[in-house]
Write an enzyme that holds these catalytic residues in place. Structure first.
Site, short mmCIF file in Angstrom:
data_model
loop_
_atom_site.label_atom_id
_atom_site.label_comp_id
_atom_site.label_asym_id
_atom_site.label_seq_id
_atom_site.Cartn_x
_atom_site.Cartn_y
_atom_site.Cartn_z
N ASP A 13 29.06 7.12 30.40
CA ASP A 13 27.82 7.37 29.64
C ASP A 13 27.97 7.12 28.14
O ASP A 13 27.32 7.76 27.32
CB ASP A 13 27.32 8.81 29.87
CG ASP A 13 27.07 9.09 31.35
OD1 ASP A 13 26.70 8.15 32.07
OD2 ASP A 13 27.26 10.25 31.78
N GLU A 14 28.82 6.18 27.78
CA GLU A 14 29.06 5.91 26.36
C GLU A 14 27.94 5.08 25.75
O GLU A 14 27.85 4.95 24.52
CB GLU A 14 30.39 5.15 26.18
CG GLU A 14 31.64 5.90 26.64
CD GLU A 14 31.95 5.63 28.12
OE1 GLU A 14 31.10 5.06 28.83
OE2 GLU A 14 33.07 6.00 28.55
N LYS A 16 27.03 1.88 27.57
CA LYS A 16 27.37 0.51 28.00
C LYS A 16 26.10 -0.30 28.29
O LYS A 16 26.03 -1.49 27.98
CB LYS A 16 28.24 0.55 29.28
CG LYS A 16 29.56 1.31 29.07
CD LYS A 16 30.31 1.48 30.36
CE LYS A 16 29.68 2.44 31.35
NZ LYS A 16 29.64 3.86 30.96
N GLY A 40 24.68 5.21 35.80
CA GLY A 40 23.31 5.22 35.30
C GLY A 40 23.35 4.61 33.91
O GLY A 40 23.88 5.22 32.99
N HIS A 41 22.86 3.39 33.79
CA HIS A 41 22.93 2.67 32.51
C HIS A 41 21.53 2.58 31.92
O HIS A 41 20.65 1.93 32.48
CB HIS A 41 23.53 1.27 32.73
CG HIS A 41 24.97 1.32 33.15
ND1 HIS A 41 25.75 0.22 33.33
CD2 HIS A 41 25.77 2.38 33.42
CE1 HIS A 41 26.97 0.58 33.71
NE2 HIS A 41 27.00 1.90 33.76
N GLN A 223 31.22 3.62 34.64
CA GLN A 223 32.07 4.80 34.37
C GLN A 223 32.89 4.61 33.09
O GLN A 223 32.51 3.80 32.26
CB GLN A 223 32.99 5.11 35.56
CG GLN A 223 32.28 5.65 36.79
CD GLN A 223 31.62 4.60 37.66
OE1 GLN A 223 32.28 3.65 38.06
NE2 GLN A 223 30.36 4.75 37.96
N THR A 300 22.20 12.08 37.85
CA THR A 300 22.02 13.35 38.56
C THR A 300 21.24 14.39 37.76
O THR A 300 20.89 15.44 38.31
CB THR A 300 23.40 13.96 38.92
OG1 THR A 300 24.11 14.14 37.69
CG2 THR A 300 24.19 13.07 39.85
P1 GDP Z 1 26.03 4.21 30.03
O1 GDP Z 1 26.21 4.82 31.38
O2 GDP Z 1 27.34 3.97 29.35
O3 GDP Z 1 25.16 2.98 30.04
O4 GDP Z 1 25.26 5.30 29.15
P2 GDP Z 1 24.00 6.22 29.61
O5 GDP Z 1 22.80 5.36 29.65
O6 GDP Z 1 24.33 7.00 30.82
O7 GDP Z 1 23.96 7.27 28.44
C1 GDP Z 1 23.83 6.86 27.11
C2 GDP Z 1 22.59 7.54 26.54
O8 GDP Z 1 22.61 7.38 25.13
C3 GDP Z 1 21.27 6.90 26.97
O9 GDP Z 1 20.29 7.90 27.04
C4 GDP Z 1 20.97 5.91 25.86
O10 GDP Z 1 19.59 5.61 25.75
C5 GDP Z 1 21.46 6.68 24.68
N1 GDP Z 1 21.95 5.91 23.53
C6 GDP Z 1 22.73 4.81 23.52
N2 GDP Z 1 23.09 4.51 22.25
C7 GDP Z 1 22.51 5.45 21.48
C8 GDP Z 1 22.54 5.71 20.07
O11 GDP Z 1 23.18 5.03 19.29
N3 GDP Z 1 21.84 6.80 19.63
C9 GDP Z 1 21.13 7.60 20.47
N4 GDP Z 1 20.48 8.63 19.95
N5 GDP Z 1 21.10 7.39 21.79
C10 GDP Z 1 21.79 6.34 22.28
P1 IMO Z 2 28.24 5.45 34.03
O1 IMO Z 2 28.47 4.03 34.49
C1 IMO Z 2 29.61 9.59 33.92
C2 IMO Z 2 31.67 11.09 37.49
C3 IMO Z 2 30.96 12.14 38.31
C4 IMO Z 2 32.15 12.92 38.82
C5 IMO Z 2 33.19 11.84 39.05
C6 IMO Z 2 33.30 11.40 40.51
O2 IMO Z 2 26.81 5.83 33.90
O3 IMO Z 2 29.05 5.71 32.80
P2 IMO Z 2 31.74 9.89 42.02
O4 IMO Z 2 30.31 10.06 42.45
O5 IMO Z 2 31.99 8.63 41.27
O6 IMO Z 2 32.70 10.07 43.15
O7 IMO Z 2 32.01 11.11 41.02
O8 IMO Z 2 32.81 10.74 38.24
N1 IMO Z 2 30.90 9.85 37.25
C7 IMO Z 2 30.33 9.52 36.09
N2 IMO Z 2 30.25 10.21 34.93
N3 IMO Z 2 29.10 8.33 34.00
C8 IMO Z 2 29.20 7.63 35.14
O9 IMO Z 2 28.82 6.35 35.24
C9 IMO Z 2 29.80 8.23 36.27
N4 IMO Z 2 30.04 7.83 37.53
C10 IMO Z 2 30.72 8.83 38.12
O10 IMO Z 2 30.10 12.93 37.51
O11 IMO Z 2 32.63 13.77 37.81
MG MG Z 3 25.56 6.52 32.46
#
Ligand code: GDP
Ligand code: IMO
Ligand code: MG
Length: 427
Positions: A13-14, A16, A40-41, A223, A300
């Site tokens: 969730d960085e 990406k 979840g991207h 991840q 989730t």
């Molecule tokens: P991913 O799984 O690495 O693609 O990241 P996620 O989408 O799960 O979580 C990143 C969250 O941060 C999302 O809600 C994005 O919309 C949000 N986001 C990404 N970059 C920034 C940023 O620079 N500032 C803020 N406020 N939100 C951001």
């Molecule tokens: P993105 O691509 C954050 C975590 C789950 C759990 C562990 C194992 O959005 O960064 P799993 O269902 O893979 O067997 O669960 O990994 N996890 C993530 N945490 N971002 C994700 O993906 C994740 N995908 C799995 O929460 O701790």
């Molecule tokens: Mg994510």
């Protein structure tokens, strides 16, 4: 043109999805290479806001071929829903290709994910419940059913019969639940096959052809590094490799073809699910970050655990991935905090250490050693030039750059595509 792998450098969730969406405009191909619909991207662009689970985040760029690579496990129902949703919202998905080698998530994987978690009781991993672990376990145990199998209904029936016999034995004899129906699963997967057939193909040749045309190829990680089954906080990890090395295997591309490995770090740390997070803040600052940033899982909806930036973990991440550059996302979330902390070492059993231990027992005992920096306390979301960031923000970024030991190429100051500062060139 080069190949750039975009890698989650922390616990997932960085951001990406945002980075891939941003870079995809110039790419010929984007390949998602690991995980499944546990990912979840989030992408926010002129089409709207989307949470992508299986589709590569380059899908909005119509001239970019988007591949779901062999390293991904695919829940066909989830994928079809995602395609339909995007189509309804005006996004063309005809540029999608699915590797015929990608393993499928089957109904018993999802069932077993839940049953195994229950079996673990108090030591549950906190999985996403999407069947990811059981599907990857079947892949290496050679019980997998692959996307390519959907193209031959007779062979699919034979394969499913053999695998389901075994799975039903486990479901009924170990877990005491009802057996699954061969006919129901078969009919359902035949329908999925008909729907997905136009996309399923050998995909490594697409990448090869793009490289021959000198187009940019992006590898999209899912991840993050510390969820890697080898280098993460095992057993609190996922089941496929989110590392740059995983990109080669999961996309079918040689390590010699990868030119840049771009880390995606948050300006702080989060984790969803169980397992060690050494800098976790179980206090009002942690709560503040969670609410300010809406740190709730994209897949989730679970609250994410929040903590200060962990430079010990980050250095390890740089080492095992070989980052050539980094993106720092969510800098804006820190805008109002008066003081910031960065973890620069751990205290373990009375000793100071500067490495990331492999054992969760040791990690649980690690006490972070912090360095404090002043906050900037002005909004950064509208800033687009590095020099215009407040001096304290530049000081924070400079310190991170030194600690993680790779150049910072991009800084993200908001979720939208345009809310990005290009600090130094990626290439
Ligand atoms: P991913 O799984 O690495 O693609 O990241 P996620 O989408 O799960 O979580 C990143 C969250 O941060 C999302 O809600 C994005 O919309 C949000 N986001 C990404 N970059 C920034 C940023 O620079 N500032 C803020 N406020 N939100 C951001
Ligand atoms: P993105 O691509 C954050 C975590 C789950 C759990 C562990 C194992 O959005 O960064 P799993 O269902 O893979 O067997 O669960 O990994 N996890 C993530 N945490 N971002 C994700 O993906 C994740 N995908 C799995 O929460 O701790
Ligand atoms: Mg994510």
């Amino acid at each position: 043109m080069p190949v750039i792998a975009v890698i989650g450098a922390q616990w997932g969730d960085e951001g990406k999805g945002k980075v891939i969406d941003l870079l995809a405009e110039k790419a010929g191909v984007v390949v998602r290479f690991s995980g499944g619909d546990n990912a979840g991207h989030t992408v926010i662009n002129p089409f709207g806001e989307f949470a992508l689970h299986l589709l590569p985040s380059g899908i909005f760029s119509s001239q970019t071929i988007c591949i779901i690579g062999n390293g991904v496990v695919i829940n066909p129902a989830a994928l079809i829903d995602e395609i339909d949703l995007l189509n309804q919202r005006g996004v063309d998905t005809s540029n999608l290709a699915i590797s015929d080698r990608a393993n499928l998530i089957m109904p018993y994987h999802i069932l077993l994910d839940g049953l195994e978690e229950k079996w673990r009781g108090g030591k549950a991993l906190g999985t996403t419940g999407k069947g990811i672990g059981p599907a990857f376990a079947d892949k290496v145990a050679r019980y997998g059913i692959r996307a390519g199998d959907l193209l031959d209904k007779e062979a699919l029936l034979e394969r499913l019969r053999q695998v389901l016999d075994y799975k039903n034995a486990i479901l009924t004899k170990v877990y005491g639940v009802e057996a699954l129906s061969l006919d129901e699963i078969y009919q359902q997967y035949c329908q999925y096959g008909e729907r997905l057939a136009p996309y399923i193909r050998e995909t490594t040749v697409i990448v090869e052809e793009a490289l021959n045309r000198e187009e940019l190829v992006l590898l999209e990680g899912a991840q993050g590094t510390f969820l890697d089954p080898d280098f993460g906080t095992y057993p609190y990890t996922t089941s496929s490799s989110p590392l740059a090395g995983g990109g080669c295997l999961g996309a079918g591309i040689s390590p010699t073809r990868i030119n840049r490995i771009l880390a995606v770090f948050k300006a702080y740390c989060t984790r969803v699910g169980e397992g060690p997070l050494p800098t976790e803040l179980k206090d009002e600052t942690g709560d503040f970050i969670r609410e300010q940033a809406h740190e709730y899982g994209t897949t989730t909806g679970r609250p994410r655990r929040c903590g200060w930036f962990d430079a010990v973990a980050a250095r390890f991440s740089t080492r095992i991935n070989g980052f050539t550059g980094a993106t720092i996302t969510r800098l804006d979330i820190l805008d109002t905090l008066p003081r910031l902390k960065i973890c620069v070492g751990y205290q373990l059993d009375g000793k100071t250490i500067d490495y990331f231990p492999s054992s969760i027992a040791a990690l649980d005992k690690c006490q972070p050693i912090y360095e404090e920096l002043p906050g900037w306390q002005v909004p950064t979301t509208d800033i687009r030039e590095y020099e215009q960031l407040p001096p304290q923000a530049r000081q924070y970024i400079d310190r991170l750059e030194k600690l993680i030991s790779c150049p910072i190429n991009l800084i993200s100051v908001g979720p939208e595509r345009g809310q990005t500062i290009f600090k130094t060139p990626i290439l």
